[in-house]
Enzyme design. Structure first.
Site, PDB file in Angstrom:
ATOM      1  N   LYS A 116       0.830  -1.207   0.000  1.00  0.00           N
ATOM      2  CA  LYS A 116       0.000   0.000   0.000  1.00  0.00           C
ATOM      3  C   LYS A 116       0.864   1.257   0.000  1.00  0.00           C
ATOM      4  O   LYS A 116       0.512   2.267  -0.629  1.00  0.00           O
ATOM      5  CB  LYS A 116      -0.944  -0.013   1.201  1.00  0.00           C
ATOM      6  CG  LYS A 116      -2.121  -0.978   1.061  1.00  0.00           C
ATOM      7  CD  LYS A 116      -3.071  -0.811   2.225  1.00  0.00           C
ATOM      8  CE  LYS A 116      -4.351  -1.618   2.026  1.00  0.00           C
ATOM      9  NZ  LYS A 116      -4.140  -3.055   1.969  1.00  0.00           N
ATOM     10  N   GLU A 200      -3.776   6.441   8.011  1.00  0.00           N
ATOM     11  CA  GLU A 200      -4.497   7.401   7.194  1.00  0.00           C
ATOM     12  C   GLU A 200      -5.607   8.083   7.995  1.00  0.00           C
ATOM     13  O   GLU A 200      -6.176   7.479   8.916  1.00  0.00           O
ATOM     14  CB  GLU A 200      -5.129   6.714   5.981  1.00  0.00           C
ATOM     15  CG  GLU A 200      -4.133   6.232   4.960  1.00  0.00           C
ATOM     16  CD  GLU A 200      -4.808   5.589   3.771  1.00  0.00           C
ATOM     17  OE1 GLU A 200      -4.132   5.449   2.739  1.00  0.00           O
ATOM     18  OE2 GLU A 200      -5.994   5.224   3.869  1.00  0.00           O
ATOM     19  N   HIS A 235     -15.005  -4.005   7.899  1.00  0.00           N
ATOM     20  CA  HIS A 235     -14.273  -3.571   6.712  1.00  0.00           C
ATOM     21  C   HIS A 235     -14.354  -4.582   5.571  1.00  0.00           C
ATOM     22  O   HIS A 235     -13.552  -4.518   4.628  1.00  0.00           O
ATOM     23  CB  HIS A 235     -12.791  -3.284   7.038  1.00  0.00           C
ATOM     24  CG  HIS A 235     -12.609  -2.289   8.140  1.00  0.00           C
ATOM     25  ND1 HIS A 235     -12.949  -0.960   8.007  1.00  0.00           N
ATOM     26  CD2 HIS A 235     -12.139  -2.428   9.413  1.00  0.00           C
ATOM     27  CE1 HIS A 235     -12.687  -0.322   9.133  1.00  0.00           C
ATOM     28  NE2 HIS A 235     -12.199  -1.188  10.001  1.00  0.00           N
ATOM     29  N   GLU A 275      -9.691   1.115  -6.066  1.00  0.00           N
ATOM     30  CA  GLU A 275     -10.648   1.430  -5.015  1.00  0.00           C
ATOM     31  C   GLU A 275     -10.416   2.844  -4.486  1.00  0.00           C
ATOM     32  O   GLU A 275      -9.282   3.245  -4.226  1.00  0.00           O
ATOM     33  CB  GLU A 275     -10.542   0.413  -3.878  1.00  0.00           C
ATOM     34  CG  GLU A 275     -10.782  -1.019  -4.340  1.00  0.00           C
ATOM     35  CD  GLU A 275     -11.018  -1.979  -3.190  1.00  0.00           C
ATOM     36  OE1 GLU A 275     -10.771  -1.605  -2.032  1.00  0.00           O
ATOM     37  OE2 GLU A 275     -11.453  -3.106  -3.463  1.00  0.00           O
ATOM     38  N   GLU A 293      -6.598   1.765  -2.737  1.00  0.00           N
ATOM     39  CA  GLU A 293      -5.718   0.670  -3.118  1.00  0.00           C
ATOM     40  C   GLU A 293      -6.146   0.143  -4.477  1.00  0.00           C
ATOM     41  O   GLU A 293      -7.224   0.472  -4.976  1.00  0.00           O
ATOM     42  CB  GLU A 293      -5.752  -0.461  -2.089  1.00  0.00           C
ATOM     43  CG  GLU A 293      -7.102  -1.143  -1.942  1.00  0.00           C
ATOM     44  CD  GLU A 293      -7.105  -2.215  -0.870  1.00  0.00           C
ATOM     45  OE1 GLU A 293      -6.021  -2.523  -0.349  1.00  0.00           O
ATOM     46  OE2 GLU A 293      -8.178  -2.747  -0.564  1.00  0.00           O
ATOM     47  N   ASN A 295      -6.631  -3.557  -6.385  1.00  0.00           N
ATOM     48  CA  ASN A 295      -6.642  -5.016  -6.305  1.00  0.00           C
ATOM     49  C   ASN A 295      -6.304  -5.579  -7.679  1.00  0.00           C
ATOM     50  O   ASN A 295      -7.021  -5.344  -8.652  1.00  0.00           O
ATOM     51  CB  ASN A 295      -8.005  -5.524  -5.839  1.00  0.00           C
ATOM     52  CG  ASN A 295      -8.252  -5.192  -4.382  1.00  0.00           C
ATOM     53  OD1 ASN A 295      -7.441  -5.520  -3.525  1.00  0.00           O
ATOM     54  ND2 ASN A 295      -9.348  -4.517  -4.096  1.00  0.00           N
ATOM     55  N   ARG A 297      -6.558  -8.234  -9.399  1.00  0.00           N
ATOM     56  CA  ARG A 297      -7.241  -9.506  -9.661  1.00  0.00           C
ATOM     57  C   ARG A 297      -8.697  -9.213  -9.974  1.00  0.00           C
ATOM     58  O   ARG A 297      -9.134  -8.062  -9.950  1.00  0.00           O
ATOM     59  CB  ARG A 297      -7.170 -10.408  -8.428  1.00  0.00           C
ATOM     60  CG  ARG A 297      -7.698  -9.714  -7.170  1.00  0.00           C
ATOM     61  CD  ARG A 297      -7.846 -10.647  -6.012  1.00  0.00           C
ATOM     62  NE  ARG A 297      -8.034  -9.956  -4.748  1.00  0.00           N
ATOM     63  CZ  ARG A 297      -9.187  -9.424  -4.330  1.00  0.00           C
ATOM     64  NH1 ARG A 297     -10.269  -9.496  -5.104  1.00  0.00           N
ATOM     65  NH2 ARG A 297      -9.285  -8.832  -3.165  1.00  0.00           N
TER      66      ARG A 297
END
Length: 672
Positions: A116, A200, A235, A275, A293, A295, A297
């Site tokens: 990240k 964050e 989350h 995202e 972030e 992903n 995939r």
């Protein structure tokens, strides 16, 4: 195009990939652990290769065995699905070294987005907006605490290598920071082998909006619009929909450009999801957005994008991995209608969303309905175990607009029947029918904000209709069993073989006893000569009829109102599935209960099978109610065991690293 591929995954996503491969005429090879030897994905594939024992670290996560399975079966490519090794750069490297295509991005892109911290640095260079925070390499706890003070509370601590909500903690004040940091690092190390974290600012009224992107090896990159994944617990996503409600066209264009810029910045190829966290205005519309972030995939929620675009994203993956250009350019991709997806999990939503295990004694979906898609990797009779994610199925509804899609999803959830273990079906039904959800007043705190409406705590009163249905399920089951016994006996017409409470010179009735959580309840069932029943309940009497249908459901009439329900009678409980409501009612066997000692309330027991990852107390230590005593890891998530009262610890039964079974005593308290 490939002739033969291996799917390095299990369950729902493996079945999903196999379906598209079959449609394209591509041969498939499945892999399995000992726990999955008879799983649907194994039966669907052309071939299947055993990897090892049930734990993922001894089977699905073994790169060498997967590469060897590829060699043995002669496949040309591997689809990693999601989870497991789908974002593992070492796996992509190993396949490339073996001359096997990876149906995913280049290993360097996985590495770039896998951290990240590194990802945010790259996004900053590409001009993608970032949430204020600390994303550096320094990990000293005192340094991080100082950075937290600069950022301000509330804030999020997040595992740099994380995903799926694992290794993430919200912190509301400096007093909580040290414990949250330690827990986050511990969970990150256990889940990803990397305890590095970033910090964050916590965005107020945040919406989680993500863009589906695709890129090929020819320099093309497109997005297939956005998904809103704001409704989450711990989350982790619960409901996803596309397109995002109240999304301004200008914001959609800006977010789409940022997502494709991000893909180009790292030389991406294949399917990916960028995202974002979006600030929400008072009217519910998303406003400023920040990169969260990427992903690297296919996402669990990709079916909602397929529904609104009419595209098969797995087919796109296969074609891009085979070297073809993207099937469509940006201007040719459009949206039709609205789609919503609900994740049906084996978990106790009313008990803190703890994962559940057990056998799926019944699993029936409303197949064949217009605008409804069911993606599942289990069938009736399968078991949900502690080894893997407890998702049972995804229900995806598509309609001309959001209201129609939600109505179809709500109806589908009500028509879904599951028994044998606890699921979140009833919770999902409440959620999709909630007025605030219908109005799209969404943010990532939606479930907590509306918990009083969505969560029904243990001990809540069981409706009398549910008690009546449970009693009818038992009575009909007894009648069926007596009929079978009578047919097998010497005198099938003997009144002593009847289950109708027949007695010589006495009234015909049976008493059934239930523990509703609020106390013991007796239901007296009186049998009438015409085959009907009279049920004496705490609130009065109901006149009833019931008969078993060929599909196993009960056709019931209660006080003149007819309904069809499913009732499963187990040794200890009765499960009543009545539309949107599911009730698990504990049965009391008065004869058996007479020989059972009272439960010892001086001990804390494991709420599920798992492994102890931390112990915070020792024998002889005084603790206050609510204090953290032990941390239990189950299904890749940590669960803190807290003191239910003030007291002194008598014994700690397990040490760090030891496994515990469901219901085992973890900690005992001294008397008094």
């Amino acid at each position: 195009m490939f002739d033969r591929i291996l799917i390095a995954n299990r369950g729902e996503i493996a079945c999903r990939v196999i379906r598209t491969a079959k449609r394209l005429g591509i041969g498939t090879v499945a892999v399995f652990s000992d726990a999955d030897a008879q799983a649907p994905h194994v039966r669907m594939a052309n071939e299947a290769v055993r990897l090892g024992p049930a734990p993922a670290r001894e089977s699905y996560l073994l790169i060498d065995r997967l590469v060897e399975a590829c060699r043995r079966t002669g496949v040309q490519a591997v689809h990693p699905g999601y989870g497991f090794l789908s974002e593992n750069a070492h796996f992509a490297d190993a396949l490339e070294a073996a001359g096997i295509a990876f149906i995913g991005p280049p290993a360097d892109a996985i590495r770039a987005m896998g951290s990240k911290s590194q990802a945010k640095a790259l996004m900053a260079e590409a001009g993608v907006p970032l949430v204020p925070g600390y994303h550096g390499q320094e990990q000293d706890p005192d340094f991080l605490a100082a950075e937290a003070e600069k950022i301000g509370y509330p804030l999020l601590i997040k595992a740099s290598a994380g995903g799926g909500g694992k290794g993430m903690r919200r912190v509301d004040g400096s007093a909580e920071f040290a414990d949250a940091l330690a827990g986050c690092k511990r969970e990150a190390a256990a889940s990803f082998g990397d305890e590095h974290v970033l910090i964050e600012r916590f965005v107020t009224r945040p919406r989680h909006i993500e863009m589906q992107v695709f890129a090929d090896a020819h320099g093309n990159a497109v997005h297939l619009f956005e998904r809103d994944c704001s409704v989450q617990r711990r989350h982790q996503k619960v409901i996803e929909e596309a397109p995002a409600p109240f999304m301004p066209d200008s914001l959609r264009a800006a977010m789409g450009k940022a997502a494709t810029d991000a893909a180009r910045a790292i030389g991406y190829r294949g399917a990916g999801t960028v995202e974002f966290i979006a600030e929400t205005a008072e009217d519910g519309a998303p406003a400023d957005f920040f990169f969260m972030e990427m992903n690297t995939r296919l996402q669990v929620e990709h079916p909602v994008t397929e529904a609104i675009t009419g595209q098969d994203l797995v087919e796109w993956q296969l074609r891009v991995a085979a070297g073809d250009p993207l099937p469509l350019r940006q201007e040719a991709i459009s949206v039709t209608g609205h789609a919503v997806e609900a994740r049906l999990y084996a978990e106790d939503a009313d008990g803190g969303f703890l994962p559940a295990t057990g056998r799926l004694d019944r699993l029936r979906f409303p197949e064949g309905r217009p605008g409804l898609r069911i993606d599942s990797g289990v069938v009736e009779g399968d078991s949900v175990t502690v080894h893997y994610d407890p998702m049972i199925a995804k229900l995806i509804a598509h309609g001309a607009d959001r209201d129609r899609a939600l109505a179809r999803l709500a109806d589908a959830l009500e028509a879904t029947e599951v028994s044998g273990l606890v699921t979140n079906r009833e919770f999902l039904s409440r959620l999709v029918r909630h007025p605030a959800f219908a109005a799209a007043r969404l943010d990532t705190g939606f479930i907590e904000k509306h918990a009083d409406d969505l969560i029904h705590p243990a001990g809540a009163a069981v409706p009398e209709v549910a008690l009546a249905l449970a009693a009818l399920g038992e009575i009909v089951g007894r009648a069926e069993a007596s009929g079978r016994a009578a047919a097998a006996g010497g005198d099938p017409w003997s009144p002593w073989a009847l289950s109708t409470g027949w007695r010589l010179n006495d009234t015909s009735f049976n008493d059934l006893h239930y523990d509703t959580g609020a106390g013991e309840v007796r239901v007296r069932c009186r049998y009438r000569a015409d085959g009907s029943y009279s049920l004496d309940l705490p609130g009065g009497t109901m006149e009833a009829r019931a008969e078993r249908r060929p599909d196993g459901r009960l056709a019931v009439e209660l006080d003149g109102i007819k309904r069809t329900v499913f009732v499963a009678v187990g040794m200890e409980s009765v499960t009543v599935v009545d539309g949107a409501e599911t009730h698990r009612i504990h049965r009391i066997d008065r004869l058996a209960a007479a020989g059972i000692d009272e439960t010892d309330d001086g001990k804390l027991v494991a709420p599920m099978p798992g492994k102890v990852t931390a112990v915070h107390v020792a024998a002889g230590e005084a603790v206050s109610a609510g204090a953290a005593l032990m941390v239990l890891e189950a299904m890749k998530m940590e669960h803190t065991i807290r003191a239910p009262k003030d007291g002194t610890i008598a014994a700690v039964r397990f040490a760090v690293g030891e496994s515990v079974a469901d219901g085992e005593a973890l900690i005992t308290f001294e008397d008094g």
